[in-house]
Design an enzyme around this catalytic site. Structure first.
Site, PDB file in Angstrom:
ATOM      1  N   ASP A   1       8.570  11.775 -20.623  1.00  0.00           N
ATOM      2  CA  ASP A   1       7.616  12.307 -21.598  1.00  0.00           C
ATOM      3  C   ASP A   1       8.006  11.866 -23.016  1.00  0.00           C
ATOM      4  O   ASP A   1       7.152  11.494 -23.819  1.00  0.00           O
ATOM      5  CB  ASP A   1       7.597  13.836 -21.509  1.00  0.00           C
ATOM      6  CG  ASP A   1       7.416  14.299 -20.073  1.00  0.00           C
ATOM      7  OD1 ASP A   1       6.408  13.930 -19.467  1.00  0.00           O
ATOM      8  OD2 ASP A   1       8.308  15.001 -19.564  1.00  0.00           O
TER       9      ASP A   1
ATOM     10  N   HIS B   1       8.411  20.092 -18.199  1.00  0.00           N
ATOM     11  CA  HIS B   1       7.859  18.790 -17.816  1.00  0.00           C
ATOM     12  C   HIS B   1       6.577  19.051 -17.026  1.00  0.00           C
ATOM     13  O   HIS B   1       6.562  19.073 -15.801  1.00  0.00           O
ATOM     14  CB  HIS B   1       8.854  18.001 -16.962  1.00  0.00           C
ATOM     15  CG  HIS B   1       8.208  16.817 -16.299  1.00  0.00           C
ATOM     16  ND1 HIS B   1       7.727  15.741 -17.004  1.00  0.00           N
ATOM     17  CD2 HIS B   1       7.914  16.566 -15.008  1.00  0.00           C
ATOM     18  CE1 HIS B   1       7.187  14.884 -16.160  1.00  0.00           C
ATOM     19  NE2 HIS B   1       7.282  15.361 -14.948  1.00  0.00           N
TER      20      HIS B   1
HETATM   21  P1  NAX Z   1       8.279   9.624  -2.999  1.00  0.00           P
HETATM   22  O1  NAX Z   1       7.471  10.561  -2.176  1.00  0.00           O
HETATM   23  O2  NAX Z   1       8.011   8.174  -2.958  1.00  0.00           O
HETATM   24  O3  NAX Z   1       9.826   9.809  -2.638  1.00  0.00           O
HETATM   25  C1  NAX Z   1      10.419  11.051  -2.505  1.00  0.00           C
HETATM   26  C2  NAX Z   1      11.485  10.907  -1.448  1.00  0.00           C
HETATM   27  O4  NAX Z   1      12.223  12.123  -1.391  1.00  0.00           O
HETATM   28  C3  NAX Z   1      10.936  10.662  -0.045  1.00  0.00           C
HETATM   29  O5  NAX Z   1      11.508   9.476   0.472  1.00  0.00           O
HETATM   30  C4  NAX Z   1      11.382  11.897   0.741  1.00  0.00           C
HETATM   31  O6  NAX Z   1      11.714  11.594   2.076  1.00  0.00           O
HETATM   32  C5  NAX Z   1      12.609  12.318  -0.057  1.00  0.00           C
HETATM   33  N1  NAX Z   1      13.012  13.705   0.157  1.00  0.00           N
HETATM   34  C6  NAX Z   1      12.235  14.794   0.381  1.00  0.00           C
HETATM   35  N2  NAX Z   1      12.991  15.875   0.590  1.00  0.00           N
HETATM   36  C7  NAX Z   1      14.279  15.476   0.502  1.00  0.00           C
HETATM   37  C8  NAX Z   1      15.517  16.143   0.670  1.00  0.00           C
HETATM   38  N3  NAX Z   1      15.570  17.435   0.968  1.00  0.00           N
HETATM   39  N4  NAX Z   1      16.646  15.427   0.514  1.00  0.00           N
HETATM   40  C9  NAX Z   1      16.595  14.117   0.232  1.00  0.00           C
HETATM   41  N5  NAX Z   1      15.446  13.424   0.102  1.00  0.00           N
HETATM   42  C10 NAX Z   1      14.304  14.097   0.231  1.00  0.00           C
HETATM   43  O7  NAX Z   1       8.201  10.187  -4.491  1.00  0.00           O
HETATM   44  P2  NAX Z   1       8.572   9.408  -5.840  1.00  0.00           P
HETATM   45  O8  NAX Z   1       7.380   8.722  -6.353  1.00  0.00           O
HETATM   46  O9  NAX Z   1       9.814   8.639  -5.633  1.00  0.00           O
HETATM   47  O10 NAX Z   1       8.848  10.645  -6.805  1.00  0.00           O
HETATM   48  C11 NAX Z   1      10.021  11.423  -6.630  1.00  0.00           C
HETATM   49  C12 NAX Z   1       9.912  12.689  -7.440  1.00  0.00           C
HETATM   50  O11 NAX Z   1       9.888  12.416  -8.815  1.00  0.00           O
HETATM   51  C13 NAX Z   1       8.663  13.503  -7.154  1.00  0.00           C
HETATM   52  O12 NAX Z   1       9.031  14.869  -7.029  1.00  0.00           O
HETATM   53  C14 NAX Z   1       7.835  13.311  -8.390  1.00  0.00           C
HETATM   54  O13 NAX Z   1       6.959  14.391  -8.630  1.00  0.00           O
HETATM   55  C15 NAX Z   1       8.891  13.197  -9.429  1.00  0.00           C
HETATM   56  N6  NAX Z   1       8.523  12.559 -10.691  1.00  0.00           N
HETATM   57  C16 NAX Z   1       9.058  13.095 -11.801  1.00  0.00           C
HETATM   58  C17 NAX Z   1       8.848  12.558 -13.040  1.00  0.00           C
HETATM   59  C18 NAX Z   1       9.479  13.155 -14.255  1.00  0.00           C
HETATM   60  O14 NAX Z   1       9.213  12.667 -15.346  1.00  0.00           O
HETATM   61  N7  NAX Z   1      10.319  14.201 -14.166  1.00  0.00           N
HETATM   62  C19 NAX Z   1       7.950  11.383 -13.199  1.00  0.00           C
HETATM   63  C20 NAX Z   1       7.803  10.573 -11.952  1.00  0.00           C
HETATM   64  C21 NAX Z   1       7.748  11.325 -10.677  1.00  0.00           C
HETATM   65  O15 NAX Z   1       6.400  11.652 -10.418  1.00  0.00           O
END
Ligand code: NAX
Length: 328
Positions: free
Chosen positions: A159, A187
């Site tokens: 952000d 956020h």
């Molecule tokens: P993806 O869905 O591509 O990847 C998430 C991964 O986490 C998956 O491979 C899943 O298997 C794994 N996962 C789920 N539960 C788990 C656990 N208990 N232990 C280990 N791994 C686990 O999402 P992606 O695009 O990579 O985004 C990841 C996260 O970042 C999401 O929660 C998303 O909302 C968040 N974001 C946060 C942002 C920020 O500025 N704070 C911006 C970008 C992003 O959207």
């Protein structure tokens, strides 16, 4: 030091991690002289995909990459880690109730907090990127009683970077001519990017812009809704920029902010600026050697006060929900 620093990444087979891991391995957090060992956590069904990512890490022959371990058990993967980047989470999907989303994340961040508490290195630092990032960090922190609270943080650097980019575009300044940007609060769409302390070439940004209506009606919503605009354009959520921001956050925490400048991190409140103690809320912070200080003494006018309070109110409600669920 030539001892490898151990960095855990969760959600390691996901989209953000696909950009993040390669930058960590290239030295983007700890610099060109410090080897890194990666500890990659995934859920069991994603371990095969993660193997493919590890093959690509191998194929990159990164000189600084001292080792890679993978697994689905946080008690093993987090063993001895110095930095934990918690990216994997359960963000809210279409039609999902907020309470259910927070409960699902409790099922992830409570056990991960406990595991960090039990097996991480004494100097561990934690950055939560996975959404809802602030409250996920709150859950992890409250499940890790032996780790000092100030080691937990959540990512608002994306952000912050978006806020700099939009201000640069408006004023014609380069991003390097913008300083003292702050994201306050959560956020989420209630976040508050503050142009009353940010500076453009040393001048207060709100004065440089000279248009309060643009700040209220265009700038703030554009920054706050940028994630949705990316999804709309790409058909997928921000990944490379989220990874870059996670790197910036972690690098600056250790390497320090520049003299006279600060950055934005969501950290446990000490009551500064009227934010209830213990909430993980974004503040202007200076950093050095893995510590941070919340910048003190900024004057907050009525407009900013209202924006900060609204975002903090949302954090309070999220905290009350996870408290009601027995997660903290
Ligand atoms: P993806 O869905 O591509 O990847 C998430 C991964 O986490 C998956 O491979 C899943 O298997 C794994 N996962 C789920 N539960 C788990 C656990 N208990 N232990 C280990 N791994 C686990 O999402 P992606 O695009 O990579 O985004 C990841 C996260 O970042 C999401 O929660 C998303 O909302 C968040 N974001 C946060 C942002 C920020 O500025 N704070 C911006 C970008 C992003 O959207």
């Amino acid at each position: 030091s030539t001892t490898p620093v151990k960095v855990a990444v969760t959600g390691a087979a996901g989209n953000v991690s696909y950009s993040l891991l390669f930058r960590i391995a290239s030295g983007a957090i700890f610099g060109p002289d410090r080897p890194v060992e990666l500890r990659l956590l995934e859920v069991t069904p994603a371990l095969k995909a993660l193997e493919g990512v590890v093959m690509e890490l191998d194929d990159s022959a990164f000189p600084l990459l001292a080792g890679v371990e993978t697994g689905d058990d946080p008690n093993k993967v987090f063993d001895g880690v110095n930095l934990a980047l918690l990216v994997g989470a359960k963000p809210r999907g279409p039609g999902m109730e907020r309470g259910d989303m927070l409960k699902d994340n409790g099922g992830i961040f409570a056990p991960q907090g406990k595991a960090l508490n039990d097996v991480a290195a004494d100097d561990v630092r934690v950055v939560v990127t996975g959404n809802p990032a602030n409250t996920n960090a709150l859950i992890a922190m409250n499940n890790a009683p032996d780790i000092p609270n100030e080691r937990f943080s959540a990512l608002t650097r994306l952000d912050h970077n978006r806020a700099i980019a939009q201000l640069a575009a408006k004023t014609g300044a380069s991003v390097t001519e913008i300083s003292n940007m702050t994201i306050w609060g959560n956020h989420s769409a209630t976040q508050y990017p503050d142009l009353f302390h940010a500076k453009v070439k040393g001048q207060v940004a709100a004065e440089a812009v000279g248009d309060q209506a643009w700040i209220e009606d265009t700038y703030i919503p554009t920054v706050a809704k940028r994630g949705a605009a990316i999804i709309d354009a790409r058909g997928a959520s921000s990944a490379a920029s989220a990874a870059a921001a996670t790197i910036d956050h972690a690098r600056d925490w250790f390497a320090g902010t520049a003299q006279g400048d600060w950055t934005s991190m969501a950290v446990p409140s000490d009551g500064s600026y009227g934010v209830a103690e213990g909430l993980i809320s974004s503040f202007p912070v200076t950093t050095k050697d893995g510590d941070y200080e919340i910048v003190q003494g900024l004057e907050i006018d009525d407009f900013s006060r209202g924006k900060i309070d609204a975002s903090v109110q949302e954090l309070t409600e999220e905290r009350d929900t996870v408290r009601g669920l027995g997660l903290i």
